[in-house]
Scaffold this active site. Structure first.
Site, PDB file in Angstrom:
ATOM      1  N   LYS A 111       0.838  -1.214   0.000  1.00  0.00           N
ATOM      2  CA  LYS A 111       0.000   0.000   0.000  1.00  0.00           C
ATOM      3  C   LYS A 111       0.866   1.254   0.000  1.00  0.00           C
ATOM      4  O   LYS A 111       0.631   2.182  -0.769  1.00  0.00           O
ATOM      5  CB  LYS A 111      -0.933  -0.042   1.219  1.00  0.00           C
ATOM      6  CG  LYS A 111      -1.811   1.201   1.390  1.00  0.00           C
ATOM      7  CD  LYS A 111      -3.024   0.922   2.251  1.00  0.00           C
ATOM      8  CE  LYS A 111      -2.757   0.912   3.731  1.00  0.00           C
ATOM      9  NZ  LYS A 111      -2.467   2.213   4.330  1.00  0.00           N
ATOM     10  N   ARG A 150      -8.144  12.306  12.582  1.00  0.00           N
ATOM     11  CA  ARG A 150      -6.699  12.035  12.696  1.00  0.00           C
ATOM     12  C   ARG A 150      -5.884  13.333  12.596  1.00  0.00           C
ATOM     13  O   ARG A 150      -6.194  14.214  11.798  1.00  0.00           O
ATOM     14  CB  ARG A 150      -6.275  11.013  11.619  1.00  0.00           C
ATOM     15  CG  ARG A 150      -6.940   9.668  11.874  1.00  0.00           C
ATOM     16  CD  ARG A 150      -6.575   8.637  10.842  1.00  0.00           C
ATOM     17  NE  ARG A 150      -5.194   8.208  10.935  1.00  0.00           N
ATOM     18  CZ  ARG A 150      -4.647   7.323  10.106  1.00  0.00           C
ATOM     19  NH1 ARG A 150      -5.374   6.808   9.129  1.00  0.00           N
ATOM     20  NH2 ARG A 150      -3.390   6.977  10.248  1.00  0.00           N
ATOM     21  N   ASP A 179       2.114  -1.301  12.022  1.00  0.00           N
ATOM     22  CA  ASP A 179       0.797  -1.714  11.523  1.00  0.00           C
ATOM     23  C   ASP A 179       0.499  -3.188  11.827  1.00  0.00           C
ATOM     24  O   ASP A 179      -0.633  -3.650  11.658  1.00  0.00           O
ATOM     25  CB  ASP A 179       0.703  -1.466  10.007  1.00  0.00           C
ATOM     26  CG  ASP A 179       0.816   0.023   9.686  1.00  0.00           C
ATOM     27  OD1 ASP A 179       0.521   0.839  10.579  1.00  0.00           O
ATOM     28  OD2 ASP A 179       1.213   0.359   8.549  1.00  0.00           O
TER      29      ASP A 179
END
Ligand code: SPQ
Length: 431
Positions: A19, A119, A312
């Site tokens: 990604k 965010r 992540d």
């Protein structure tokens, strides 16, 4: 309802494109004059947001499955978008584009979904304001929606106060358009895909230890890009293979950039049986095939410089820790609180709902294993990594797992359920 598996997991999976690298390939290809071809592009929701943003600025981008062709007239020909740019759920699009848009000679408005709108953006806005960037957003320019008035930027010397590749990349992209030199200093190395790709596109970028310097002396030139598989996606199947008795799975062509492979160091220290074969390097990015076998694991401590290399993967590592003997302690991971959701709170909620016990604190958690997971209903918090963690957990539960929604998985791993069913040896029923 996702049912537990009765059989060991077997087979080989071709992991979808990375990604982070896919986003960067679209951004740099759109800034370079000419035609860039990208293979194994991640055709997931977040990267499609980045494509859409550049289409609105006049770049021609054709996408056919995982193959993308970007035709650009170069950075100086980008057009003012007529409509607000929608970045959806994508933090990477948001942060990187803020750096870039600040230096383009037009006005842009940007927004995202309800999760992205919470965010923090001041981590990018503050340094780029020091370069003369002009931002107008909610809550002292910290939150989306936001307006950006493009201006002439000047280079800075900036020490990153937060260990973030998105902030580093935003400043480097602003630096690419700024007058003079821009230097970013990191105390801990974060993923370096932006630096690798800037170099591949011919930018004037110098790296000395933890200092990265860019100047706008050279125009970028169009390239051919092959995106390696995403280790953050492979992580779900690496853990699945390790925790389901009797399993052996191979994940093909997975990115092995050392700024991303913290999970491999973790499973190594936990005592996993795994191997890496067929290693190649393209445009500074290493990739190879990872094979994992079911293993008896033990708990370890995960902290410090290791954290950005596996940030992540922490939700799925938490699941892994429930199956390892002894204590796993994760600390220095406060950044998890400002991801797609508060991932420390979400991991606690999901694992507790499945029957596990764990203790969380401000910047991490302690998990004692081994624990049996009963299963049950969980919330995904519209976070792809939480939804995939819950799905992998179902494999080893007694009663299976019901997830409120798995739509978010489209963000980073559109064929996740096809692959899950494939290694379970089942027909695809969900996608
Ligand atoms: O794009 P987004 O939503 O921020 O994606 C996440 C993810 O889990 O997919 C984080 F939520 O990955 C970030 C990663 O955490 C992608 C990224 C990048 O491509 O530069 C860097 C990391 O974020 P950060 O804030 O540490 O820079």
């Amino acid at each position: 309802m996702l049912s537990p598996t009765k059989e060991p997991l077997k087979g080989s999976i071709k992991i979808p494109g990375d990604k982070s690298i896919s986003h960067r390939s679209i951004i740099l290809a759109s800034l370079a004059k000419g035609t860039t071809k990208i293979s194994n592009f991640l055709n997931g929701e977040d990267c499609l947001r980045t494509i859409e943003a550049f289409r609105e600025m006049g770049v021609t981008i054709d996408i056919d499955q995982q193959e993308v062709e970007v035709q650009s007239l170069g950075v100086n020909e980008l057009k003012e978008p007529l409509v607000p740019l929608n970045f959806g759920n994508s933090g990477t699009t948001a942060r990187l584009m803020l750096g870039l848009l600040a230096g383009l000679p037009f006005f842009t408005t940007v927004y995202g979904d309800q999760y992205l709108s919470k965010r923090p953006m001041s981590r990018v806005v503050d340094p780029v304001q020091q370069m003369n960037g002009q931002f107008y957003g909610r809550q002292q320019n910290n939150l989306f929606p936001m307006g950006i008035v493009g201006s002439k930027l000047t280079g800075i010397h900036y020490e990153l106060p937060v260990k973030s590749a998105q902030v580093k990349s935003a400043i480097l992209l602003a630096g690419l358009l700024a007058e003079g030199k821009t230097t970013v200093v990191e105390s801990t190395q974060t993923r370096n895909h932006t630096e690798n790709m800037l170099r591949a596109f011919g930018a004037d970028i110098q790296i000395h230890q933890n200092e990265i310097t860019i100047t706008n002396r050279k125009p970028l030139t169009a390239q051919q890009i092959i995106v390696p598989g995403d280790i953050s996606s492979a992580a779900f199947f690496i853990v699945a293979g390790l925790i389901v008795p009797g399993s052996s799975i191979t994940l093909e062509k997975v990115g092995l950039n050392e700024t991303r492979t913290g999970l491999l160091d973790v499973i190594d220290q936990m005592g996993a049986t795994y191997s890496i074969n067929h290693i190649h390097t393209v445009a500074g990015e290493k990739y190879g095939d990872i094979t994992v076998e079911y293993s008896q694991l033990h708990g370890i401590e995960i902290k410090g410089d290791m954290i950005p290399r596996l940030i992540d993967e922490i939700p799925i590592i938490a699941l892994l820790a429930t199956q390892a003997k002894g204590e796993t302690v994760i600390s220095d991971a406060g950044e998890l609180r400002v991801k797609e959701t508060d991932r420390i709170a979400a991991v606690e909620d999901v694992l507790t709902s499945l029957g596990a016990t764990l203790q969380t604190f401000d910047d991490g958690m302690v998990i004692k294993g081994e624990q049996d997971l009963v299963g049950g209903s969980i919330k995904s918090y519209h976070d792809h990594r939480i939804a995939m963690m819950g799905s992998i957990a179902s494999l080893i539960t007694k009663n299976g797992v019901e997830i409120d929604s798995t739509d978010s998985i489209q963000i980073s791993y559109p064929n996740f359920f096809e692959h899950l069913n494939q290694v379970k040896g089942e027909e695809s029923t969900e996608s």
